[in-house]
Design an enzyme around this catalytic site. Structure first.
Site, PDB file in Angstrom:
ATOM      1  N   TYR A 116       6.511 -15.611   0.923  1.00 52.67           N
ATOM      2  CA  TYR A 116       5.713 -14.698   1.752  1.00 52.67           C
ATOM      3  C   TYR A 116       6.026 -15.001   3.202  1.00 52.67           C
ATOM      4  O   TYR A 116       6.111 -16.175   3.603  1.00 52.67           O
ATOM      5  CB  TYR A 116       4.208 -14.923   1.533  1.00 52.67           C
ATOM      6  CG  TYR A 116       3.671 -14.413   0.224  1.00 52.67           C
ATOM      7  CD1 TYR A 116       3.706 -13.057  -0.089  1.00 52.67           C
ATOM      8  CD2 TYR A 116       3.092 -15.278  -0.704  1.00 52.67           C
ATOM      9  CE1 TYR A 116       3.197 -12.578  -1.294  1.00 52.67           C
ATOM     10  CE2 TYR A 116       2.581 -14.816  -1.912  1.00 52.67           C
ATOM     11  CZ  TYR A 116       2.638 -13.467  -2.198  1.00 52.67           C
ATOM     12  OH  TYR A 116       2.139 -13.002  -3.386  1.00 52.67           O
ATOM     13  N   ARG A 140      -0.680 -23.976  -3.799  1.00 52.29           N
ATOM     14  CA  ARG A 140       0.256 -23.333  -4.724  1.00 52.29           C
ATOM     15  C   ARG A 140       1.653 -23.940  -4.539  1.00 52.29           C
ATOM     16  O   ARG A 140       1.891 -24.697  -3.602  1.00 52.29           O
ATOM     17  CB  ARG A 140       0.301 -21.812  -4.466  1.00 52.29           C
ATOM     18  CG  ARG A 140      -0.963 -21.094  -4.874  1.00 52.29           C
ATOM     19  CD  ARG A 140      -0.969 -19.638  -4.449  1.00 52.29           C
ATOM     20  NE  ARG A 140      -1.025 -19.488  -3.008  1.00 52.29           N
ATOM     21  CZ  ARG A 140      -1.004 -18.337  -2.355  1.00 52.29           C
ATOM     22  NH1 ARG A 140      -0.909 -17.204  -3.025  1.00 52.29           N
ATOM     23  NH2 ARG A 140      -1.079 -18.294  -1.040  1.00 52.29           N
ATOM     24  N   LYS A 159       4.043 -19.932   1.119  1.00 49.63           N
ATOM     25  CA  LYS A 159       3.601 -19.473   2.433  1.00 49.63           C
ATOM     26  C   LYS A 159       4.770 -19.394   3.410  1.00 49.63           C
ATOM     27  O   LYS A 159       5.828 -19.999   3.211  1.00 49.63           O
ATOM     28  CB  LYS A 159       2.558 -20.435   3.013  1.00 49.63           C
ATOM     29  CG  LYS A 159       1.264 -20.474   2.229  1.00 49.63           C
ATOM     30  CD  LYS A 159       0.628 -19.118   2.064  1.00 49.63           C
ATOM     31  CE  LYS A 159      -0.188 -18.685   3.251  1.00 49.63           C
ATOM     32  NZ  LYS A 159      -0.969 -17.452   2.938  1.00 49.63           N
ATOM     33  N   VAL A 173     -13.665 -14.570   2.414  1.00 49.74           N
ATOM     34  CA  VAL A 173     -12.580 -15.560   2.436  1.00 49.74           C
ATOM     35  C   VAL A 173     -11.231 -14.828   2.469  1.00 49.74           C
ATOM     36  O   VAL A 173     -10.964 -13.962   1.626  1.00 49.74           O
ATOM     37  CB  VAL A 173     -12.670 -16.500   1.211  1.00 49.74           C
ATOM     38  CG1 VAL A 173     -11.473 -17.441   1.167  1.00 49.74           C
ATOM     39  CG2 VAL A 173     -13.970 -17.293   1.261  1.00 49.74           C
ATOM     40  N   HIS A 201       5.026 -12.299   6.103  1.00 49.08           N
ATOM     41  CA  HIS A 201       4.064 -11.598   6.974  1.00 49.08           C
ATOM     42  C   HIS A 201       4.493 -11.690   8.439  1.00 49.08           C
ATOM     43  O   HIS A 201       3.765 -12.193   9.290  1.00 49.08           O
ATOM     44  CB  HIS A 201       2.652 -12.152   6.768  1.00 49.08           C
ATOM     45  CG  HIS A 201       2.142 -11.935   5.372  1.00 49.08           C
ATOM     46  ND1 HIS A 201       1.782 -10.683   4.891  1.00 49.08           N
ATOM     47  CD2 HIS A 201       1.964 -12.790   4.340  1.00 49.08           C
ATOM     48  CE1 HIS A 201       1.400 -10.789   3.635  1.00 49.08           C
ATOM     49  NE2 HIS A 201       1.508 -12.047   3.270  1.00 49.08           N
ATOM     50  N   GLU A 229       6.260  -9.961   0.257  1.00 46.44           N
ATOM     51  CA  GLU A 229       5.323  -8.839   0.432  1.00 46.44           C
ATOM     52  C   GLU A 229       6.011  -7.508   0.675  1.00 46.44           C
ATOM     53  O   GLU A 229       5.346  -6.469   0.616  1.00 46.44           O
ATOM     54  CB  GLU A 229       4.320  -9.133   1.557  1.00 46.44           C
ATOM     55  CG  GLU A 229       4.880  -9.132   2.977  1.00 46.44           C
ATOM     56  CD  GLU A 229       5.485 -10.482   3.384  1.00 46.44           C
ATOM     57  OE1 GLU A 229       5.614 -11.369   2.534  1.00 46.44           O
ATOM     58  OE2 GLU A 229       5.836 -10.618   4.576  1.00 46.44           O
ATOM     59  N   ASP A 236      -8.490  -9.712   4.952  1.00 48.18           N
ATOM     60  CA  ASP A 236      -7.167 -10.062   5.499  1.00 48.18           C
ATOM     61  C   ASP A 236      -6.557  -8.902   6.278  1.00 48.18           C
ATOM     62  O   ASP A 236      -5.565  -9.069   6.982  1.00 48.18           O
ATOM     63  CB  ASP A 236      -6.219 -10.561   4.391  1.00 48.18           C
ATOM     64  CG  ASP A 236      -5.940  -9.503   3.341  1.00 48.18           C
ATOM     65  OD1 ASP A 236      -6.725  -8.542   3.219  1.00 48.18           O
ATOM     66  OD2 ASP A 236      -4.928  -9.638   2.640  1.00 48.18           O
TER      67      ASP A 236
HETATM   68  N1  LIG Z   1      -8.888 -11.813   0.686  1.00 48.74           N
HETATM   69  C1  LIG Z   1      -7.845 -12.089  -0.080  1.00 48.74           C
HETATM   70  O1  LIG Z   1      -7.571 -13.241  -0.413  1.00 48.74           O
HETATM   71  C2  LIG Z   1      -6.981 -10.973  -0.596  1.00 48.74           C
HETATM   72  C3  LIG Z   1      -6.093 -11.181  -1.657  1.00 48.74           C
HETATM   73  C4  LIG Z   1      -5.348 -10.102  -2.139  1.00 48.74           C
HETATM   74  C5  LIG Z   1      -5.489  -8.840  -1.538  1.00 48.74           C
HETATM   75  N2  LIG Z   1      -6.353  -8.696  -0.477  1.00 48.74           N
HETATM   76  C6  LIG Z   1      -6.572  -7.396   0.192  1.00 48.74           C
HETATM   77  O2  LIG Z   1      -7.341  -6.550  -0.632  1.00 48.74           O
HETATM   78  C7  LIG Z   1      -7.152  -5.196  -0.177  1.00 48.74           C
HETATM   79  C8  LIG Z   1      -6.878  -4.291  -1.371  1.00 48.74           C
HETATM   80  O3  LIG Z   1      -5.614  -4.626  -1.925  1.00 48.74           O
HETATM   81  P1  LIG Z   1      -5.022  -3.852  -3.182  1.00 48.74           P
HETATM   82  O4  LIG Z   1      -3.833  -4.629  -3.626  1.00 48.74           O
HETATM   83  O5  LIG Z   1      -6.102  -3.554  -4.158  1.00 48.74           O
HETATM   84  O6  LIG Z   1      -4.555  -2.494  -2.507  1.00 48.74           O
HETATM   85  P2  LIG Z   1      -4.213  -1.117  -3.283  1.00 48.74           P
HETATM   86  O7  LIG Z   1      -3.305  -0.363  -2.394  1.00 48.74           O
HETATM   87  O8  LIG Z   1      -3.805  -1.394  -4.683  1.00 48.74           O
HETATM   88  O9  LIG Z   1      -5.628  -0.361  -3.356  1.00 48.74           O
HETATM   89  C9  LIG Z   1      -6.313   0.102  -2.221  1.00 48.74           C
HETATM   90  C10 LIG Z   1      -7.158   1.303  -2.622  1.00 48.74           C
HETATM   91  O10 LIG Z   1      -7.976   1.641  -1.497  1.00 48.74           O
HETATM   92  C11 LIG Z   1      -8.140   3.045  -1.533  1.00 48.74           C
HETATM   93  N3  LIG Z   1      -8.643   3.506  -0.233  1.00 48.74           N
HETATM   94  C12 LIG Z   1      -7.970   3.606   0.937  1.00 48.74           C
HETATM   95  N4  LIG Z   1      -8.808   4.065   1.890  1.00 48.74           N
HETATM   96  C13 LIG Z   1     -10.011   4.267   1.305  1.00 48.74           C
HETATM   97  C14 LIG Z   1     -11.272   4.721   1.769  1.00 48.74           C
HETATM   98  N5  LIG Z   1     -11.468   5.089   3.058  1.00 48.74           N
HETATM   99  N6  LIG Z   1     -12.288   4.792   0.883  1.00 48.74           N
HETATM  100  C15 LIG Z   1     -12.119   4.429  -0.401  1.00 48.74           C
HETATM  101  N7  LIG Z   1     -10.951   3.991  -0.902  1.00 48.74           N
HETATM  102  C16 LIG Z   1      -9.909   3.904  -0.054  1.00 48.74           C
HETATM  103  C17 LIG Z   1      -6.752   3.542  -1.896  1.00 48.74           C
HETATM  104  O11 LIG Z   1      -6.782   4.889  -2.375  1.00 48.74           O
HETATM  105  C18 LIG Z   1      -6.334   2.550  -2.980  1.00 48.74           C
HETATM  106  O12 LIG Z   1      -6.670   3.000  -4.279  1.00 48.74           O
HETATM  107  C19 LIG Z   1      -5.981  -5.282   0.822  1.00 48.74           C
HETATM  108  O13 LIG Z   1      -6.496  -5.297   2.133  1.00 48.74           O
HETATM  109  C20 LIG Z   1      -5.337  -6.602   0.499  1.00 48.74           C
HETATM  110  O14 LIG Z   1      -4.623  -7.127   1.608  1.00 48.74           O
HETATM  111  C21 LIG Z   1      -7.078  -9.746  -0.001  1.00 48.74           C
END
Ligand SMILES: NC(=O)c1ccc[n+]([C@@H]2O[C@H](COP(=O)([O-])OP(=O)(O)OC[C@H]3O[C@@H](n4cnc5c(N)ncnc54)[C@H](O)[C@@H]3O)[C@@H](O)[C@H]2O)c1
Length: 371
Positions: free
Chosen positions: A94, A15, A75, A298, A96, A118, A270
């Site tokens: 970002y 990116r 990053k 991933v 972190h 973030e 993550d």
């Molecule tokens: N792997 C990647 O490349 C990547 C990229 C972007 C985001 N993420 C990760 O994805 C995850 C979700 O991000 P988001 O932006 O959607 O967050 P968000 O805060 O928008 O949504 C999270 C949801 O999880 C729900 N939740 C919390 N605990 C729960 C449980 N025990 N049971 C059911 N639901 C529950 C919350 O109520 C909320 O609606 C985060 O960990 C974020 O860091 C990873």
């Protein structure tokens, strides 16, 4: 202001901090933009495209760190970068910092003003510069699941949408936030049979309205999760408990009751992952199997699609970046959402959560110490 965009040097990062379209906006606001040669190649934007947008191309990142008033990146800075940051310079990227003592000390030593994407907030309590990457990851999760379901990838050999007369795949999305909603939208577009589970009743109400019956919603009790996971062809892990590791919602024992070749996509990897059997994987080798269940974990999913990710990120960062370019540090003092983004300023940590998690002193910018 002179705004600089170095090429990203972190491994597998394609990116870019400013797309050509963003450069044009900065130039239109009267700013000079300098871009390191080749910085946009990962998104197919060569130096000539940046020149046409109004940027000047420089040969080295060193020229950017030495002369820019603000450095815009994607990053967190790497050691060779943070050592070049200057006291009178703004870094917008970002960061972190919470788990990263070495980088934090590097930024503190530089004396720069570091604003972390973030932790910038919006008027609804959201994190607007994180949301676009969650949108990308949510949509990509379904593409990843579709690929992993194929026989050639050790999946059960099922098409997500089925065909007329043949049932579609059943997809359980755990967590109905940004990632979960975008995964469900993508899956709905492909014709899947979808359920979203969440612990927030208000969120389930929003989802129910949004999908108008196209998607089932369930409150995420242990029982509901177990029932839906066992019956699913694909499970998307998309929960987030802010500031904490993801709860382990799918246990190893549940895998034994799932259909062989079912797919788990742990987007929350993550934050440690929300499946007991998850461990981080890479784009080069994205899946592995446990008890016959395919896992995709991933940790930097948006990196797979740097064109879409850079544009989505720029759409969100541009208004804040322009505020900083137009007003300098005064923008941080005036705008509470940018102020929440301020993590480090002139050798002090200005974000409480970051300071607490690193056991270092917190200096609120309002105290005057840091201003
Ligand atoms: N792997 C990647 O490349 C990547 C990229 C972007 C985001 N993420 C990760 O994805 C995850 C979700 O991000 P988001 O932006 O959607 O967050 P968000 O805060 O928008 O949504 C999270 C949801 O999880 C729900 N939740 C919390 N605990 C729960 C449980 N025990 N049971 C059911 N639901 C529950 C919350 O109520 C909320 O609606 C985060 O960990 C974020 O860091 C990873």
């Amino acid at each position: 202001m002179r705004v600089g965009v170095p090429r990203e040097i972190k491994v597998d990062e394609y990116r870019v901090g400013l797309t050509p379209a963003s450069v044009r906006e900065y130039v239109a606001h009267g700013h000079d933009v300098i871009v390191e040669q080749g910085a946009g190649l990962g998104i197919g934007a060569g130096d000539d495209i940046y020149r046409s947008a109004g940027a000047a191309i420089v040969d080295t990142a060193a020229e950017i760190f030495a002369t820019a008033d603000m450095v815009v990146k994607v990053k967190e800075p790497q050691p060779t970068e943070w050592s070049q940051l200057r006291e009178d310079q703004i870094l917008f990227t970002y960061l972190h910092l919470a788990p990263d003592t070495a980088q934090t000390k590097g930024l503190l030593a530089s004396g720069c003003t570091a604003i972390a994407y973030e932790t910038v907030t919006d008027a609804h309590g959201g994190l607007p510069l994180l949301a676009p990457m969650s949108e990308v990851a949510g949509r990509l999760a379904i593409e990843a699941a579709g690929a992993a379901l194929r026989k050639s990838a050790d999946g059960m050999g099922k098409l997500i949408g089925g065909v007329p007369g043949v049932a579609p795949s059943r997809i359980a999305v755990i967590g109905g936030g940004v990632v979960g909603t975008h995964a469900a939208r993508m899956a709905a577009g492909l014709g899947a049979d979808i359920v979203i589970l969440d612990r927030s009743l208000p969120r389930l109400r929003v989802l129910d309205e949004m999908f108008l019956g196209r998607v089932r919603t369930r409150y995420a009790t242990l029982e509901a999760i177990e029932e839906e996971v066992i019956g699913a062809d694909v499970v998307i892990g998309a929960v987030l408990v802010p500031g904490a590791s993801a709860p382990k919602l799918v246990t190893r024992a549940m895998l034994k009751s799932m259909r062989p070749g079912a797919v788990l996509v742990d987007v929350a990897i993550d934050q440690g992952g929300c499946f007991e059997t998850s461990h981080p994987t890479t784009h080069a080798d994205p899946t592995y199997q446990v008890d016959g269940i395919v896992h995709y974990c991933v940790a930097n999913m948006p990196g797979a699609v740097p064109v879409t990710s850079s544009q989505g990120l720029n759409n969100a960062t541009l208004p804040f970046g322009l505020m900083l370019a137009n007003k300098g540090f005064a923008a941080v003092l005036e705008n509470p959402h940018l102020r929440n983004g301020l993590n480090v300023h002139r050798g002090r940590i200005t974000n409480k959560a970051v300071a607490e998690s690193l056991g270092l002193e917190f200096a609120p910018v309002e105290s005057g110490l840091a201003a």
